[in-house]
Design an enzyme around this catalytic site. Sequence first.
Site, mmCIF file in Angstrom:
data_model
loop_
_atom_site.group_PDB
_atom_site.id
_atom_site.type_symbol
_atom_site.label_atom_id
_atom_site.label_comp_id
_atom_site.label_asym_id
_atom_site.label_seq_id
_atom_site.Cartn_x
_atom_site.Cartn_y
_atom_site.Cartn_z
ATOM 1 N N GLU A 1 -3.802 1.793 -3.100
ATOM 2 C CA GLU A 1 -3.985 3.251 -2.828
ATOM 3 C C GLU A 1 -3.075 4.107 -4.004
ATOM 4 O O GLU A 1 -2.225 4.784 -3.572
ATOM 5 C CB GLU A 1 -3.624 3.713 -1.490
ATOM 6 C CG GLU A 1 -4.782 3.235 -0.689
ATOM 7 C CD GLU A 1 -4.841 4.191 0.919
ATOM 8 O OE1 GLU A 1 -5.317 5.385 0.605
ATOM 9 O OE2 GLU A 1 -4.488 3.888 1.851
ATOM 10 N N ASP B 1 3.028 4.709 5.150
ATOM 11 C CA ASP B 1 2.669 4.207 6.402
ATOM 12 C C ASP B 1 2.382 2.735 6.355
ATOM 13 O O ASP B 1 2.367 2.204 7.361
ATOM 14 C CB ASP B 1 1.320 4.970 7.043
ATOM 15 C CG ASP B 1 0.332 5.006 6.031
ATOM 16 O OD1 ASP B 1 0.277 4.768 4.758
ATOM 17 O OD2 ASP B 1 -0.639 5.762 6.352
ATOM 18 N N HIS B 2 2.685 2.162 5.286
ATOM 19 C CA HIS B 2 2.558 0.693 5.217
ATOM 20 C C HIS B 2 4.032 0.257 4.508
ATOM 21 O O HIS B 2 4.687 1.136 3.680
ATOM 22 C CB HIS B 2 1.487 0.164 4.029
ATOM 23 C CG HIS B 2 0.112 0.523 4.465
ATOM 24 N ND1 HIS B 2 -0.651 -0.674 4.952
ATOM 25 C CD2 HIS B 2 -0.679 1.391 4.487
ATOM 26 C CE1 HIS B 2 -2.019 -0.103 5.182
ATOM 27 N NE2 HIS B 2 -1.925 1.026 4.909
ATOM 28 N N ASN C 1 -7.067 -4.097 5.992
ATOM 29 C CA ASN C 1 -7.629 -3.401 7.164
ATOM 30 C C ASN C 1 -8.286 -4.103 8.197
ATOM 31 O O ASN C 1 -8.979 -3.550 8.968
ATOM 32 C CB ASN C 1 -8.598 -2.288 6.455
ATOM 33 C CG ASN C 1 -8.046 -0.998 6.182
ATOM 34 O OD1 ASN C 1 -6.950 -0.388 6.656
ATOM 35 N ND2 ASN C 1 -8.255 -0.303 4.816
ATOM 36 N N ASP D 1 -4.197 -4.671 1.253
ATOM 37 C CA ASP D 1 -4.458 -4.049 2.683
ATOM 38 C C ASP D 1 -5.762 -4.503 2.737
ATOM 39 O O ASP D 1 -6.758 -3.989 2.391
ATOM 40 C CB ASP D 1 -4.380 -2.727 2.369
ATOM 41 C CG ASP D 1 -4.692 -1.928 3.590
ATOM 42 O OD1 ASP D 1 -5.177 -2.408 4.709
ATOM 43 O OD2 ASP D 1 -4.603 -0.621 3.616
ATOM 44 N N ASP E 1 -1.636 -6.024 6.483
ATOM 45 C CA ASP E 1 -1.425 -6.373 4.851
ATOM 46 C C ASP E 1 -1.067 -7.719 4.978
ATOM 47 O O ASP E 1 -0.154 -8.363 5.417
ATOM 48 C CB ASP E 1 -0.271 -5.437 4.307
ATOM 49 C CG ASP E 1 -0.608 -3.976 4.589
ATOM 50 O OD1 ASP E 1 -1.133 -3.470 3.486
ATOM 51 O OD2 ASP E 1 -0.375 -3.401 5.528
ATOM 52 N N ASN F 1 0.861 -1.235 0.072
ATOM 53 C CA ASN F 1 -0.074 0.023 -0.127
ATOM 54 C C ASN F 1 0.692 1.101 -0.039
ATOM 55 O O ASN F 1 1.758 1.395 0.906
ATOM 56 C CB ASN F 1 -0.973 0.014 1.330
ATOM 57 C CG ASN F 1 -1.958 1.266 1.311
ATOM 58 O OD1 ASN F 1 -1.151 2.307 0.694
ATOM 59 N ND2 ASN F 1 -3.135 0.880 1.602
#
Length: 272
Positions: free
Chosen positions: A34, A251-252, A149, A147, A219, A7
């Site tokens: 993303e 941030d991943h 989530n 991802d 993930d 991501n």
Amino acid sequence: MRIASWNVNSLNARMPRVEEWLERMQPDVVCIQETKLANDAFPAADFEAMGYETAHHGQGQWNGVAILSKVGLGDVVVDFADGGDPDVDARVIWATCGGVRVCSVYVPNGREVDHDHYRYKLDWLARLRSHLDQNHDPKEPLAILGDFNIAPEDADVWDTKAFVGKTHVTKPERDALDAIKGWGLTDTFRHVYPDNPGLFSYYDYTAGRFHKRQGIRIDLILASESLLATVQGALVDRNGRKAWDGHKPSDHVPIYADFDLGSFADLLSRDG
DNA sequence: ATGGTGGACCTTCCA
């Protein structure tokens, strides 16, 4: 064959990191989430110059998923083929790469428990299971990467107390993930490392979470039984992320699985 | 102290 997922939190913002990363890790197949790009803004030519065929399903400002492959890329499907309405977002794309049916997913965040977006998340996960039921056989070599989530277990969260009443850890979310696994898929990293808590794939940008190792493992690489049988290794690349400190990291962190699919896929990847 | 950062975008939404 090395399959990876990342991501990137905006492909525009992350492209320099992505190019370095592909050069260093040489994945054969890459799932990206993303992108935050419209299809006509996707840098297909840049990836082609690095030896990758590409498929992208984007909408612009938000979401957007892609698959890159050095081992062939065909039979692209976007969105759900489950007889339902089109998804409101660009969150899922499929392609066949090196004999493996590959899916890149960006599961809805959910925002807050009982928010409309939380119900959308649970519906979305149920549709992913329906898509599998209606389009695939669990015997196929198949992988869903991305991802999700959702932190599958408490061991995938840095502090369960910090997540009481929050999304990503609730029973309905974990049940929905279990229903997808129940079709015939296994969490590859957890299969390779049954007892490795505290290795996370997402760290909030705020409050120095990355350096304090305060993250969550959301993930995932879900592999079907025939594919999992060939697994050679798996990785959540926290160390790779360290090199990008101060250089606009996502941030991943990237995640990987290596599969031994035999000499043909291997030769194809070496040829580029 | 309800903080912090980063990415999209029209001043706020999203993660």
